[in-house]
Design a protein around this motif. Sequence first.
Motif, PDB file in Angstrom:
ATOM      1  N   ALA A   1      -7.594   7.099  -2.823  1.00 47.66           N
ATOM      2  CA  ALA A   1      -8.009   5.774  -3.292  1.00 47.66           C
ATOM      3  C   ALA A   1      -6.988   4.708  -2.899  1.00 47.66           C
ATOM      4  N   LEU A   2      -5.718   5.028  -3.011  1.00 44.66           N
ATOM      5  CA  LEU A   2      -4.678   4.061  -2.649  1.00 44.66           C
ATOM      6  C   LEU A   2      -4.686   3.772  -1.145  1.00 44.66           C
ATOM      7  N   PHE A   3      -4.910   4.798  -0.350  1.00 47.44           N
ATOM      8  CA  PHE A   3      -4.959   4.608   1.101  1.00 47.44           C
ATOM      9  C   PHE A   3      -6.107   3.677   1.484  1.00 47.44           C
ATOM     10  N   GLN A   4      -7.245   3.856   0.828  1.00 50.24           N
ATOM     11  CA  GLN A   4      -8.386   2.966   1.087  1.00 50.24           C
ATOM     12  C   GLN A   4      -8.104   1.541   0.622  1.00 50.24           C
ATOM     13  N   ALA A   5      -7.408   1.428  -0.520  1.00 44.99           N
ATOM     14  CA  ALA A   5      -7.141   0.102  -1.084  1.00 44.99           C
ATOM     15  C   ALA A   5      -6.176  -0.710  -0.234  1.00 44.99           C
ATOM     16  N   MET A   6      -5.315  -0.027   0.509  1.00 48.18           N
ATOM     17  CA  MET A   6      -4.349  -0.731   1.353  1.00 48.18           C
ATOM     18  C   MET A   6      -5.008  -1.797   2.197  1.00 48.18           C
ATOM     19  N   ARG A   7      -6.023  -1.391   2.939  1.00 44.95           N
ATOM     20  CA  ARG A   7      -6.683  -2.309   3.867  1.00 44.95           C
ATOM     21  C   ARG A   7      -7.706  -3.197   3.144  1.00 44.95           C
ATOM     22  N   LYS A   8      -8.516  -2.564   2.291  1.00 46.31           N
ATOM     23  CA  LYS A   8      -9.635  -3.288   1.681  1.00 46.31           C
ATOM     24  C   LYS A   8      -9.195  -4.331   0.661  1.00 46.31           C
ATOM     25  N   GLU A   9      -8.201  -3.982  -0.171  1.00 46.50           N
ATOM     26  CA  GLU A   9      -7.813  -4.890  -1.252  1.00 46.50           C
ATOM     27  C   GLU A   9      -6.584  -5.728  -0.931  1.00 46.50           C
ATOM     28  N   TYR A  10      -5.687  -5.179  -0.086  1.00 44.07           N
ATOM     29  CA  TYR A  10      -4.421  -5.866   0.135  1.00 44.07           C
ATOM     30  C   TYR A  10      -4.194  -6.273   1.584  1.00 44.07           C
ATOM     31  N   GLY A  11      -5.125  -5.942   2.466  1.00 47.98           N
ATOM     32  CA  GLY A  11      -5.050  -6.382   3.852  1.00 47.98           C
ATOM     33  C   GLY A  11      -3.886  -5.803   4.636  1.00 47.98           C
ATOM     34  N   ILE A  12      -3.409  -4.629   4.227  1.00 48.52           N
ATOM     35  CA  ILE A  12      -2.297  -3.977   4.910  1.00 48.52           C
ATOM     36  C   ILE A  12      -2.841  -2.910   5.855  1.00 48.52           C
ATOM     37  N   ILE A  13      -2.562  -3.059   7.142  1.00 47.71           N
ATOM     38  CA  ILE A  13      -3.039  -2.098   8.138  1.00 47.71           C
ATOM     39  C   ILE A  13      -2.139  -0.869   8.096  1.00 47.71           C
ATOM     40  N   PRO A  14      -2.696   0.317   7.916  1.00 48.40           N
ATOM     41  CA  PRO A  14      -1.865   1.533   7.828  1.00 48.40           C
ATOM     42  C   PRO A  14      -1.054   1.757   9.104  1.00 48.40           C
ATOM     43  N   SER A  15       0.199   2.118   8.923  1.00 50.40           N
ATOM     44  CA  SER A  15       1.078   2.463  10.037  1.00 50.40           C
ATOM     45  C   SER A  15       1.168   3.977  10.140  1.00 50.40           C
ATOM     46  N   VAL A  16       1.940   4.445  11.108  1.00 55.28           N
ATOM     47  CA  VAL A  16       2.079   5.882  11.293  1.00 55.28           C
ATOM     48  C   VAL A  16       2.706   6.540  10.065  1.00 55.28           C
ATOM     49  N   GLU A  17       3.581   5.811   9.334  1.00 49.16           N
ATOM     50  CA  GLU A  17       4.184   6.360   8.120  1.00 49.16           C
ATOM     51  C   GLU A  17       3.132   6.620   7.048  1.00 49.16           C
ATOM     52  N   HIS A  18       2.159   5.713   6.938  1.00 44.83           N
ATOM     53  CA  HIS A  18       1.100   5.899   5.936  1.00 44.83           C
ATOM     54  C   HIS A  18       0.190   7.076   6.311  1.00 44.83           C
ATOM     55  N   TYR A  19      -0.126   7.182   7.593  1.00 40.77           N
ATOM     56  CA  TYR A  19      -0.955   8.311   8.041  1.00 40.77           C
ATOM     57  C   TYR A  19      -0.223   9.635   7.816  1.00 40.77           C
ATOM     58  N   ALA A  20       1.071   9.647   8.125  1.00 39.74           N
ATOM     59  CA  ALA A  20       1.853  10.868   7.931  1.00 39.74           C
ATOM     60  C   ALA A  20       1.904  11.249   6.451  1.00 39.74           C
ATOM     61  N   SER A  21       2.017  10.237   5.580  1.00 41.31           N
ATOM     62  CA  SER A  21       2.046  10.503   4.139  1.00 41.31           C
ATOM     63  C   SER A  21       0.728  11.090   3.657  1.00 41.31           C
TER      64      SER A  21
END
Length: 516
Positions: free
Chosen positions: A266-286
């Motif tokens: 849910a947090l990973f989805q919220a990054m982009r949808k709610e806060y406009g933060i594009i996932p980086s390689v660190e987020h994908y690795a997490s």
Amino acid sequence: MSEESNPTQRTYEHLILSCIHQSSLVDAQWVHRHLHENGFDQDPFLATKLINMYSSLDLIDDARKVFDKTRKRTIYVYNALFRALSLAGHGEEVLNLYRTMAVKNVVSWSAMIACYAKNGKAFEALKLFREMMLKTEEDVGPNSVTMVSVLQACAALAALEQGKLIHGYILRNGLDTILPVISALVTMYARCGKLEVAQQVFDGMDKRDVVSWNSLISGFGAHGHGKKAIDIFKDMISCGISPSPVSFVSLLGACSHAGLVDEGRALFQAMRKEYGIIPSVEHYASMVDLLGRANKLEEAAKFIDDMRIEPGPKVWGSLLGSSRIHCNVEFAERASTKLFQLEPANAGNYVLLADTYAEAGKWDEVKRVKKLLESRGLQKVPGRSWIEVKRQIHSFVSTDEFNPQIEQLHALLCELSSEMKEKGYVPQIKVVLYDLGEEEKERIVLGHSEKLALAFGLINTSNAEPIRITKNLRLCEDCHSFTKFISKFARKEILVRDVNRFHHFRDGVCSCGDYW
């Protein structure tokens, strides 16, 4: 690159930055030659840029030549070379060069301490800080920048007692109103196992920024308190603080340590949808780590396939690490194949694959990977553990025979092992990558660095004093089991921080719930 009739300092600065961005050796040499021909070879500002350029190209000898030929060496020229040498692993040369400086003041001291702290040399950072305190005058003592770096070094080594002394200095010198300093204090206490003090420091802040909140989120996450980390994040949002990309790296890590898969998704989805933060390689690795630790390796592999960016070593490394935990040979082979292509000189990847084969009983494959490791001239990073006793930091490796108490430590460990076996302790010899007899494997695991540090703590601390140990690698299964037994057997509170998270051992139980 085009010629210019009257190039300026600014022109060359842009050209050097272009060479860095393009990683072009040919262009770098052309710019340097052109700069020299036009009389800019003694410009200290451009010398700094040239050193940075050669450092980015891994040409340390060329960076040193620029420094050697520069007659007017400003603090920035020195700092550029310090950074280049530190990044290249030449810490001893950095220290020797530093000692030759005439231009020393709070800026140069702080720069050197920061270089050490940010490049995995916390011991050196603290040693230099002590030297600074002895040699600097009252009016040029440590400033807020110095304090942040020193606190980072204390955090890296879990040097709680030294961290407390630094805290006292901060209070006496009125540095407790500076946000980066207080945020670093929160991190230091959390990484030294004192979450309650980290919370107290945070609660006492008059003003907080996103870095302060991230420090607290990360601290609770590393201790396995994933739900608390999420609650802190929600409090941050309700206070009107916008999250940063680091906020989500900390949050996803917290979910991973606590097994909160749904919350992490849910947090990973919220990054982009709610806060406009594009996932980086660190987020994908997490996210791969979160799914993999929960033994959802199929989903983790599909997640990698569906990534919007190219998976890098961090992503494949997360899959390999999870495959090792769950002894999944198929995914370990898939991840390691990619990693051997992406970072062929990283010995850790070979070791993780060999570990997986060993646990699966595939000894022929273990030998094949070890031969591959040897043929490429690579060596496994040795396990190392640290413990702070009476404000002194002691370091241990499994092959350390120089500690004056080493025989006493080995004797105590053998005695404890024998007594604990009678109470149900069974050595986890599967962690040994050699096809040896059981007795020899037991001898090897009994000499692991964290066990030596633990024995040292048992001998040199009072009964009521907790033992705090830091490990540079993941805590192995046998050391985890052994420490649980010791915490009950010796009635001792033991905190071990490995490369991934904190383990609080008390009364034979670990806070991680055997999920790490």
